[in-house]
Scaffold this motif. Structure first.
Motif, PDB file in Angstrom:
ATOM      1  N   ARG A 144       0.839  -1.200   0.000  1.00  0.00           N
ATOM      2  CA  ARG A 144       0.000   0.000   0.000  1.00  0.00           C
ATOM      3  C   ARG A 144       0.872   1.248   0.000  1.00  0.00           C
ATOM      4  N   GLY A 145       0.531   2.202  -0.852  1.00  0.00           N
ATOM      5  CA  GLY A 145       1.292   3.432  -0.957  1.00  0.00           C
ATOM      6  C   GLY A 145       2.436   3.338  -1.945  1.00  0.00           C
ATOM      7  N   ARG A 146       2.690   2.169  -2.427  1.00  0.00           N
ATOM      8  CA  ARG A 146       3.755   1.916  -3.388  1.00  0.00           C
ATOM      9  C   ARG A 146       3.478   2.690  -4.677  1.00  0.00           C
ATOM     10  N   SER A 147       4.511   3.288  -5.251  1.00  0.00           N
ATOM     11  CA  SER A 147       4.376   4.044  -6.494  1.00  0.00           C
ATOM     12  C   SER A 147       5.369   3.493  -7.505  1.00  0.00           C
ATOM     13  N   GLU A 148       4.918   3.309  -8.741  1.00  0.00           N
ATOM     14  CA  GLU A 148       5.780   2.755  -9.782  1.00  0.00           C
ATOM     15  C   GLU A 148       5.209   3.080 -11.152  1.00  0.00           C
ATOM     16  N   VAL A 149       6.001   2.840 -12.179  1.00  0.00           N
ATOM     17  CA  VAL A 149       5.538   3.038 -13.542  1.00  0.00           C
ATOM     18  C   VAL A 149       5.229   1.663 -14.137  1.00  0.00           C
ATOM     19  N   ILE A 150       3.989   1.508 -14.621  1.00  0.00           N
ATOM     20  CA  ILE A 150       3.555   0.272 -15.278  1.00  0.00           C
ATOM     21  C   ILE A 150       3.024   0.654 -16.650  1.00  0.00           C
ATOM     22  N   ASP A 151       3.614   0.080 -17.666  1.00  0.00           N
ATOM     23  CA  ASP A 151       3.181   0.311 -19.050  1.00  0.00           C
ATOM     24  C   ASP A 151       3.039   1.802 -19.354  1.00  0.00           C
ATOM     25  N   GLY A 152       4.012   2.586 -18.870  1.00  0.00           N
ATOM     26  CA  GLY A 152       4.044   4.022 -19.145  1.00  0.00           C
ATOM     27  C   GLY A 152       3.183   4.881 -18.240  1.00  0.00           C
ATOM     28  N   ARG A 153       2.467   4.289 -17.300  1.00  0.00           N
ATOM     29  CA  ARG A 153       1.620   5.042 -16.374  1.00  0.00           C
ATOM     30  C   ARG A 153       2.255   5.060 -14.992  1.00  0.00           C
ATOM     31  N   GLN A 154       2.347   6.231 -14.404  1.00  0.00           N
ATOM     32  CA  GLN A 154       2.791   6.353 -13.011  1.00  0.00           C
ATOM     33  C   GLN A 154       1.584   6.037 -12.146  1.00  0.00           C
ATOM     34  N   ILE A 155       1.670   4.986 -11.347  1.00  0.00           N
ATOM     35  CA  ILE A 155       0.541   4.565 -10.526  1.00  0.00           C
ATOM     36  C   ILE A 155       0.920   4.530  -9.053  1.00  0.00           C
TER      37      ILE A 155
END
Length: 192
Positions: A9-20
């Motif tokens: 929870r709270g984790r931030s990353e880029v997946i398939d070009g989207r910052q999530i």
């Protein structure tokens, strides 16, 4: 892996070009976890599905699922696929398939059926305490029509879902029933 995923929870990353940004756990199944998430650029609420890929076969299946979804045109009764990729996890060659989806805020059909049964008055129950039908006819027809429309769209594009069940039918924010969970879907068919 389960603790890393469940505690993410709270984790931030880029997946398939989207910052999530990953939020609370929404559901878990035998093969995957689904979280509420946010597209950090647009603010759009999304669903994030994470599935462990422990070997070459599960990686191949995950790549196949992502490819199948990327080639599927959108449809009003299919949960909208936003993108996905396979991400390396730690050392040792483990990976997870991360896919991004439209967030269906109305819950699953199985949850709707359970809520209707729980709310049924004793006069609506049979001798065994069962409420049937537990949904009004108009809602039943809406579910069946939506499901048939989704399956027709898939079959028109050469895809068989292979896992149609009440847990995989979700009510979208647009008040439409939608078919989701494409982990078993394939372009392969079998002659009996």
């Amino acid at each position: 892996w389960a603790c890393t995923v469940a505690c993410g929870r709270g984790r931030s990353e880029v997946i398939d070009g989207r910052q999530i940004a990953q939020g609370a756990l929404l559901a878990d199944g035998g093969f995957a976890y689904v979280y509420r998430g946010t597209d950090s650029r647009t603010g759009e609420a999304i669903a994030i599905r994470r599935a462990l890929c422990q070997d070459g076969e599960t990686r191949r299946a995950a790549r196949e699922e992502i490819g199948l979804l990327e080639g599927l045109p959108p449809h009003q009764h299919i949960v909208r696929f936003l993108g996905g990729e396979i991400v390396e996890v730690g050392r040792g060659g483990s990976a997870e398939a991360v896919s991004l989806w439209e967030l269906c805020t109305g819950g699953t059909l199985v949850a709707a059926l359970q809520a209707a049964m729980d709310a049924a008055t004793p006069s609506k129950r049979d001798a065994g305490g069962i409420c049937c039908p537990c949904l009004v006819e108009a809602e039943v027809l809406k579910v069946l029509g939506s499901t048939a429309s989704a399956l027709e769209h898939l079959h028109h594009h050469g895809i068989v879902h292979y896992d149609v069940k009440s847990e995989n039918l979700m009510l979208g924010a647009d008040d439409r029933w939608k078919l989701g969970d494409f982990g078993s879907a394939s372009r392969r068919t079998f002659n009996l």
